[in-house]
Scaffold this motif. Structure first.
Motif, mmCIF file in Angstrom:
data_model
loop_
_atom_site.group_PDB
_atom_site.id
_atom_site.type_symbol
_atom_site.label_atom_id
_atom_site.label_comp_id
_atom_site.label_asym_id
_atom_site.label_seq_id
_atom_site.Cartn_x
_atom_site.Cartn_y
_atom_site.Cartn_z
ATOM 1 N N PRO A 49 36.110 20.829 -29.052
ATOM 2 C CA PRO A 49 36.182 21.611 -27.812
ATOM 3 C C PRO A 49 35.636 20.813 -26.636
ATOM 4 O O PRO A 49 34.757 19.952 -26.796
ATOM 5 C CB PRO A 49 35.297 22.823 -28.122
ATOM 6 C CG PRO A 49 34.295 22.302 -29.102
ATOM 7 C CD PRO A 49 35.065 21.333 -29.960
ATOM 8 N N GLY A 50 36.151 21.107 -25.460
ATOM 9 C CA GLY A 50 35.636 20.479 -24.260
ATOM 10 C C GLY A 50 34.388 21.214 -23.800
ATOM 11 O O GLY A 50 34.483 22.275 -23.163
ATOM 12 N N THR A 51 33.232 20.669 -24.120
ATOM 13 C CA THR A 51 31.990 21.378 -23.781
ATOM 14 C C THR A 51 31.818 21.517 -22.265
ATOM 15 O O THR A 51 31.294 22.537 -21.795
ATOM 16 C CB THR A 51 30.774 20.673 -24.396
ATOM 17 O OG1 THR A 51 30.778 19.286 -24.034
ATOM 18 C CG2 THR A 51 30.803 20.796 -25.928
ATOM 19 N N ASP A 52 32.266 20.524 -21.502
ATOM 20 C CA ASP A 52 32.183 20.639 -20.042
ATOM 21 C C ASP A 52 33.048 21.787 -19.539
ATOM 22 O O ASP A 52 32.660 22.523 -18.622
ATOM 23 C CB ASP A 52 32.624 19.326 -19.375
ATOM 24 C CG ASP A 52 31.617 18.208 -19.569
ATOM 25 O OD1 ASP A 52 30.470 18.514 -19.949
ATOM 26 O OD2 ASP A 52 31.977 17.043 -19.371
ATOM 27 N N ARG A 53 34.216 21.941 -20.146
ATOM 28 C CA ARG A 53 35.113 23.024 -19.760
ATOM 29 C C ARG A 53 34.496 24.388 -20.098
ATOM 30 O O ARG A 53 34.607 25.342 -19.336
ATOM 31 C CB ARG A 53 36.450 22.857 -20.496
ATOM 32 C CG ARG A 53 37.636 23.489 -19.770
ATOM 33 C CD ARG A 53 38.940 23.226 -20.504
ATOM 34 N NE ARG A 53 39.076 21.826 -20.907
ATOM 35 C CZ ARG A 53 40.005 21.367 -21.731
ATOM 36 N NH1 ARG A 53 40.873 22.211 -22.263
ATOM 37 N NH2 ARG A 53 40.059 20.093 -22.024
ATOM 38 N N ILE A 54 33.830 24.450 -21.245
ATOM 39 C CA ILE A 54 33.163 25.698 -21.631
ATOM 40 C C ILE A 54 32.040 26.026 -20.656
ATOM 41 O O ILE A 54 31.917 27.164 -20.177
ATOM 42 C CB ILE A 54 32.619 25.587 -23.066
ATOM 43 C CG1 ILE A 54 33.779 25.452 -24.057
ATOM 44 C CG2 ILE A 54 31.767 26.812 -23.411
ATOM 45 C CD1 ILE A 54 33.329 25.106 -25.472
ATOM 46 N N LEU A 55 31.230 25.045 -20.336
ATOM 47 C CA LEU A 55 30.104 25.284 -19.435
ATOM 48 C C LEU A 55 30.576 25.700 -18.046
ATOM 49 O O LEU A 55 29.928 26.504 -17.370
ATOM 50 C CB LEU A 55 29.230 24.029 -19.353
ATOM 51 C CG LEU A 55 28.503 23.648 -20.648
ATOM 52 C CD1 LEU A 55 27.793 22.312 -20.494
ATOM 53 C CD2 LEU A 55 27.514 24.742 -21.046
ATOM 54 N N LEU A 80 27.896 34.010 -23.698
ATOM 55 C CA LEU A 80 27.850 33.829 -25.147
ATOM 56 C C LEU A 80 29.014 32.963 -25.596
ATOM 57 O O LEU A 80 30.134 33.122 -25.110
ATOM 58 C CB LEU A 80 27.939 35.191 -25.844
ATOM 59 C CG LEU A 80 27.881 35.207 -27.375
ATOM 60 C CD1 LEU A 80 26.485 34.815 -27.863
ATOM 61 C CD2 LEU A 80 28.258 36.590 -27.910
ATOM 62 N N VAL A 81 28.746 32.057 -26.530
ATOM 63 C CA VAL A 81 29.794 31.300 -27.210
ATOM 64 C C VAL A 81 29.762 31.700 -28.683
ATOM 65 O O VAL A 81 28.701 31.701 -29.317
ATOM 66 C CB VAL A 81 29.592 29.783 -27.062
ATOM 67 C CG1 VAL A 81 30.575 29.021 -27.955
ATOM 68 C CG2 VAL A 81 29.771 29.360 -25.610
ATOM 69 N N ALA A 102 27.121 19.384 -33.523
ATOM 70 C CA ALA A 102 26.813 18.595 -32.325
ATOM 71 C C ALA A 102 27.334 19.274 -31.058
ATOM 72 O O ALA A 102 26.658 19.281 -30.022
ATOM 73 C CB ALA A 102 27.411 17.197 -32.454
ATOM 74 N N ASP A 103 28.528 19.852 -31.137
ATOM 75 C CA ASP A 103 29.082 20.550 -29.974
ATOM 76 C C ASP A 103 28.260 21.786 -29.638
ATOM 77 O O ASP A 103 27.996 22.074 -28.464
ATOM 78 C CB ASP A 103 30.534 20.954 -30.232
ATOM 79 C CG ASP A 103 31.454 19.757 -30.405
ATOM 80 O OD1 ASP A 103 31.285 18.784 -29.653
ATOM 81 O OD2 ASP A 103 32.330 19.804 -31.285
ATOM 82 N N LEU A 104 27.840 22.509 -30.660
ATOM 83 C CA LEU A 104 27.052 23.716 -30.438
ATOM 84 C C LEU A 104 25.668 23.366 -29.882
ATOM 85 O O LEU A 104 25.139 24.083 -29.027
ATOM 86 C CB LEU A 104 26.925 24.508 -31.739
ATOM 87 C CG LEU A 104 28.259 24.856 -32.427
ATOM 88 C CD1 LEU A 104 28.012 25.705 -33.661
ATOM 89 C CD2 LEU A 104 29.207 25.551 -31.460
ATOM 90 N N ARG A 122 23.882 24.687 -26.430
ATOM 91 C CA ARG A 122 22.533 25.272 -26.416
ATOM 92 C C ARG A 122 21.620 24.508 -25.461
ATOM 93 O O ARG A 122 20.815 25.115 -24.736
ATOM 94 C CB ARG A 122 21.940 25.243 -27.825
ATOM 95 C CG ARG A 122 22.595 26.187 -28.805
ATOM 96 C CD ARG A 122 21.762 26.275 -30.076
ATOM 97 N NE ARG A 122 22.426 27.049 -31.121
ATOM 98 C CZ ARG A 122 23.126 26.520 -32.120
ATOM 99 N NH1 ARG A 122 23.276 25.195 -32.186
ATOM 100 N NH2 ARG A 122 23.687 27.286 -33.027
ATOM 101 N N ALA A 123 21.739 23.190 -25.471
ATOM 102 C CA ALA A 123 20.887 22.370 -24.596
ATOM 103 C C ALA A 123 21.140 22.669 -23.127
ATOM 104 O O ALA A 123 20.258 22.480 -22.278
ATOM 105 C CB ALA A 123 21.124 20.888 -24.887
ATOM 106 N N ALA A 124 22.358 23.141 -22.830
ATOM 107 C CA ALA A 124 22.700 23.493 -21.447
ATOM 108 C C ALA A 124 22.311 24.931 -21.114
ATOM 109 O O ALA A 124 22.599 25.411 -20.011
ATOM 110 C CB ALA A 124 24.197 23.296 -21.225
#
Length: 241
Positions: free
Chosen positions: A46-52, A58-59, A69-71, A75-77
């Motif tokens: 997944p594109g984590t930047d796109r999700i953020l 909630l994800v 690693a993606d999750l 969480r770190a964000a």
């Protein structure tokens, strides 16, 4: 509530129950048809930047479908991530309730009650006794259901015991020659994650009954759970004729 789902089964469950809550989903989230949300890539990439950028509250994820690693990046964000674990039918029902509650469902949806009722009593696709099966899930290389899988539990509840349920791996690679030599009573061929068809699958198992099944009823946990026993029962019985 703004949610992003990284699990096709859970995407369908949330979208059907709580229209408008999902703002993002993966490219593989094909149900319900016409779901109009931002696509954020695959379940494994997944594109984590796109999700953020969607600023979700909630994800929704799954321990098998999605990479830690993606999750961890999400969480770190500062994003809350709900990780499900689904390896049996009862566990699926519990986790679905948990996800829908986390997404703001005011009450338990009727389809979830219907799914629980559908699986409440033992069923058997073959009245004369249980059957032994192999269940390929990939072809290049050949891979089958192994230990501790949701699909394996679904089949067991329908009277079908797959031969690699005790394997050390959950999805072992097994040469097709070994699968044929095991002489199972049945070969179960779902159309996902590998799309087995009447032309691509049964020819590898000459002389053995093959059941082509809709993968959504075998591997998805969501509204389709209510119909799964009946649909799979019909497909398994047809293979015995």
């Amino acid at each position: 509530m703004r949610a992003v789902s990284l699990v096709p089964s859970l995407t369908e469950a949330v979208a059907v129950t709580l229209p408008g809550v999902l703002v993002g989903a993966t490219d593989w989230c094909t149900h319900p048809a016409g779901l109009d949300v931002v696509r954020v890539g695959g379940t494994k990439n997944p594109g984590t930047d796109r999700i953020l950028a969607l600023a979700p509250d909630l994800v929704i994820a799954n321990e098998e479908e999605n990479r830690p690693a993606d999750l961890d990046t999400l969480r770190a964000a500062g994003v809350e991530v709900l990780v499900t674990e689904v390896r049996t039918v009862p566990q699926a029902l519990t986790e679905l309730d948990r996800v829908l509650t986390a997404c703001g469902a005011p009450s338990r949806p009727r389809w979830l009650d219907e799914a629980e009722e559908a699986w409440a009593a033992p069923r058997a696709a073959f009245g004369e006794g249980r059957r032994r099966a192999v269940v390929p899930v990939w072809r290049r290389p050949w891979m089958v259901l192994g230990r501790d899988t949701f699909a394996g539990d679904v089949l067991a509840r329908l009277g079908v015991d797959h031969l690699y349920a005790g394997h050390a791996e959950r999805y072992p690679k097994v040469p097709v020659e070994e699968l044929r030599a095991a002489r199972p009573d049945l070969v179960v061929l779902p159309d996902e994650p590998y799309r087995f068809t009447a032309e691509d699958g049964p020819e590898a198992f000459p002389g053995l009954p093959c059941a082509l099944v809709d993968g959504r009823f075998l591997t998805w946990y969501g509204p389709s759970l209510a119909e799964a026993p009946r649909m799979l029962d019909a497909a398994l019985r047809a293979a015995r004729r």
